[in-house]
Design a protein around this motif. Sequence first.
Motif, PDB file in Angstrom:
ATOM      1  N   GLY A  42       0.796  -1.211   0.000  1.00 46.06           N
ATOM      2  CA  GLY A  42       0.000   0.000   0.000  1.00 46.06           C
ATOM      3  C   GLY A  42       0.835   1.269   0.000  1.00 46.06           C
ATOM      4  O   GLY A  42       0.325   2.346   0.270  1.00 46.06           O
ATOM      5  N   ASP A  43       2.104   1.147  -0.314  1.00 42.51           N
ATOM      6  CA  ASP A  43       3.003   2.305  -0.334  1.00 42.51           C
ATOM      7  C   ASP A  43       3.064   2.860  -1.755  1.00 42.51           C
ATOM      8  O   ASP A  43       3.800   2.359  -2.611  1.00 42.51           O
ATOM      9  CB  ASP A  43       4.392   1.876   0.146  1.00 42.51           C
ATOM     10  CG  ASP A  43       5.304   3.050   0.398  1.00 42.51           C
ATOM     11  OD1 ASP A  43       4.885   4.198   0.137  1.00 42.51           O
ATOM     12  OD2 ASP A  43       6.438   2.828   0.860  1.00 42.51           O
ATOM     13  N   ALA A  44       2.286   3.910  -1.995  1.00 40.08           N
ATOM     14  CA  ALA A  44       2.167   4.455  -3.351  1.00 40.08           C
ATOM     15  C   ALA A  44       3.464   5.099  -3.817  1.00 40.08           C
ATOM     16  O   ALA A  44       3.859   4.942  -4.983  1.00 40.08           O
ATOM     17  CB  ALA A  44       1.035   5.468  -3.410  1.00 40.08           C
ATOM     18  N   LYS A  45       4.145   5.810  -2.937  1.00 37.72           N
ATOM     19  CA  LYS A  45       5.386   6.483  -3.341  1.00 37.72           C
ATOM     20  C   LYS A  45       6.462   5.474  -3.697  1.00 37.72           C
ATOM     21  O   LYS A  45       7.187   5.643  -4.679  1.00 37.72           O
ATOM     22  CB  LYS A  45       5.864   7.423  -2.242  1.00 37.72           C
ATOM     23  CG  LYS A  45       4.996   8.648  -2.091  1.00 37.72           C
ATOM     24  CD  LYS A  45       5.602   9.661  -1.172  1.00 37.72           C
ATOM     25  CE  LYS A  45       4.679  10.872  -1.087  1.00 37.72           C
ATOM     26  NZ  LYS A  45       5.309  11.987  -0.422  1.00 37.72           N
ATOM     27  N   ALA A  46       6.578   4.425  -2.898  1.00 37.01           N
ATOM     28  CA  ALA A  46       7.566   3.382  -3.191  1.00 37.01           C
ATOM     29  C   ALA A  46       7.212   2.668  -4.484  1.00 37.01           C
ATOM     30  O   ALA A  46       8.094   2.337  -5.284  1.00 37.01           O
ATOM     31  CB  ALA A  46       7.649   2.377  -2.044  1.00 37.01           C
ATOM     32  N   ALA A  47       5.929   2.435  -4.709  1.00 41.85           N
ATOM     33  CA  ALA A  47       5.490   1.769  -5.934  1.00 41.85           C
ATOM     34  C   ALA A  47       5.822   2.618  -7.156  1.00 41.85           C
ATOM     35  O   ALA A  47       6.287   2.092  -8.176  1.00 41.85           O
ATOM     36  CB  ALA A  47       3.988   1.490  -5.869  1.00 41.85           C
ATOM     37  N   GLU A  48       5.615   3.931  -7.045  1.00 44.70           N
ATOM     38  CA  GLU A  48       5.951   4.828  -8.157  1.00 44.70           C
ATOM     39  C   GLU A  48       7.449   4.831  -8.431  1.00 44.70           C
ATOM     40  O   GLU A  48       7.889   4.829  -9.580  1.00 44.70           O
ATOM     41  CB  GLU A  48       5.476   6.251  -7.861  1.00 44.70           C
ATOM     42  CG  GLU A  48       3.973   6.430  -7.918  1.00 44.70           C
ATOM     43  CD  GLU A  48       3.412   6.344  -9.329  1.00 44.70           C
ATOM     44  OE1 GLU A  48       4.153   6.579 -10.298  1.00 44.70           O
ATOM     45  OE2 GLU A  48       2.213   6.041  -9.452  1.00 44.70           O
ATOM     46  N   ALA A  49       8.246   4.830  -7.360  1.00 43.61           N
ATOM     47  CA  ALA A  49       9.701   4.807  -7.525  1.00 43.61           C
ATOM     48  C   ALA A  49      10.153   3.506  -8.169  1.00 43.61           C
ATOM     49  O   ALA A  49      11.015   3.496  -9.063  1.00 43.61           O
ATOM     50  CB  ALA A  49      10.383   4.999  -6.176  1.00 43.61           C
ATOM     51  N   GLU A  50       9.578   2.397  -7.726  1.00 41.77           N
ATOM     52  CA  GLU A  50       9.935   1.099  -8.297  1.00 41.77           C
ATOM     53  C   GLU A  50       9.473   1.004  -9.754  1.00 41.77           C
ATOM     54  O   GLU A  50      10.155   0.416 -10.592  1.00 41.77           O
ATOM     55  CB  GLU A  50       9.331  -0.044  -7.472  1.00 41.77           C
ATOM     56  CG  GLU A  50       9.892  -0.175  -6.072  1.00 41.77           C
ATOM     57  CD  GLU A  50      11.358  -0.550  -6.042  1.00 41.77           C
ATOM     58  OE1 GLU A  50      11.901  -1.044  -7.050  1.00 41.77           O
ATOM     59  OE2 GLU A  50      11.986  -0.333  -4.991  1.00 41.77           O
ATOM     60  N   LEU A  51       8.306   1.586 -10.044  1.00 40.91           N
ATOM     61  CA  LEU A  51       7.817   1.586 -11.420  1.00 40.91           C
ATOM     62  C   LEU A  51       8.755   2.376 -12.323  1.00 40.91           C
ATOM     63  O   LEU A  51       9.021   1.977 -13.454  1.00 40.91           O
ATOM     64  CB  LEU A  51       6.404   2.156 -11.505  1.00 40.91           C
ATOM     65  CG  LEU A  51       5.806   2.225 -12.912  1.00 40.91           C
ATOM     66  CD1 LEU A  51       5.642   0.823 -13.494  1.00 40.91           C
ATOM     67  CD2 LEU A  51       4.475   2.949 -12.894  1.00 40.91           C
ATOM     68  N   SER A  52       9.278   3.472 -11.819  1.00 40.64           N
ATOM     69  CA  SER A  52      10.217   4.270 -12.594  1.00 40.64           C
ATOM     70  C   SER A  52      11.476   3.466 -12.910  1.00 40.64           C
ATOM     71  O   SER A  52      11.967   3.470 -14.046  1.00 40.64           O
ATOM     72  CB  SER A  52      10.568   5.543 -11.828  1.00 40.64           C
ATOM     73  OG  SER A  52      11.525   6.283 -12.528  1.00 40.64           O
ATOM     74  N   ALA A  53      12.000   2.767 -11.911  1.00 46.82           N
ATOM     75  CA  ALA A  53      13.191   1.938 -12.124  1.00 46.82           C
ATOM     76  C   ALA A  53      12.895   0.807 -13.104  1.00 46.82           C
ATOM     77  O   ALA A  53      13.704   0.497 -13.984  1.00 46.82           O
ATOM     78  CB  ALA A  53      13.679   1.372 -10.796  1.00 46.82           C
ATOM     79  N   PHE A  54      11.719   0.206 -12.952  1.00 46.77           N
ATOM     80  CA  PHE A  54      11.327  -0.873 -13.855  1.00 46.77           C
ATOM     81  C   PHE A  54      11.188  -0.366 -15.284  1.00 46.77           C
ATOM     82  O   PHE A  54      11.653  -1.012 -16.229  1.00 46.77           O
ATOM     83  CB  PHE A  54      10.010  -1.512 -13.405  1.00 46.77           C
ATOM     84  CG  PHE A  54       9.468  -2.488 -14.395  1.00 46.77           C
ATOM     85  CD1 PHE A  54       9.979  -3.771 -14.481  1.00 46.77           C
ATOM     86  CD2 PHE A  54       8.478  -2.116 -15.289  1.00 46.77           C
ATOM     87  CE1 PHE A  54       9.509  -4.666 -15.431  1.00 46.77           C
ATOM     88  CE2 PHE A  54       7.999  -3.006 -16.232  1.00 46.77           C
ATOM     89  CZ  PHE A  54       8.518  -4.282 -16.298  1.00 46.77           C
TER      90      PHE A  54
END
Length: 92
Positions: A42-54
């Motif tokens: 449920g961590d939206a900021k971490a998910a966005e950061a990981e999506l950027s790296a992906f």
Amino acid sequence: MANTKSAEKNIRKTASRTLRNNATKSRIRTLQKKVIAAVAKGDAKAAEAELSAFSSAADKAAKTKVLHRNTATRVKNRLAAHIKKATAVAAK
């Protein structure tokens, strides 16, 4: 077995490229799992950061023909939709 020097060299090149491609695919899968794990927490900021790296890694893999460009785009879009859906549910 190879009959010529050029065929032997091609075998060596294929082996090294295969190792590099497999490492790239493994990294892509790992980054994808990190995005999904961040969404699950449920961590939206971490998910966005990981999506950027992906996204960056997927685009590079598509550029070097490790992944097909449509495959990279499809997976990026699905992960982005996954994040969007999870943040919408969390906002309610």
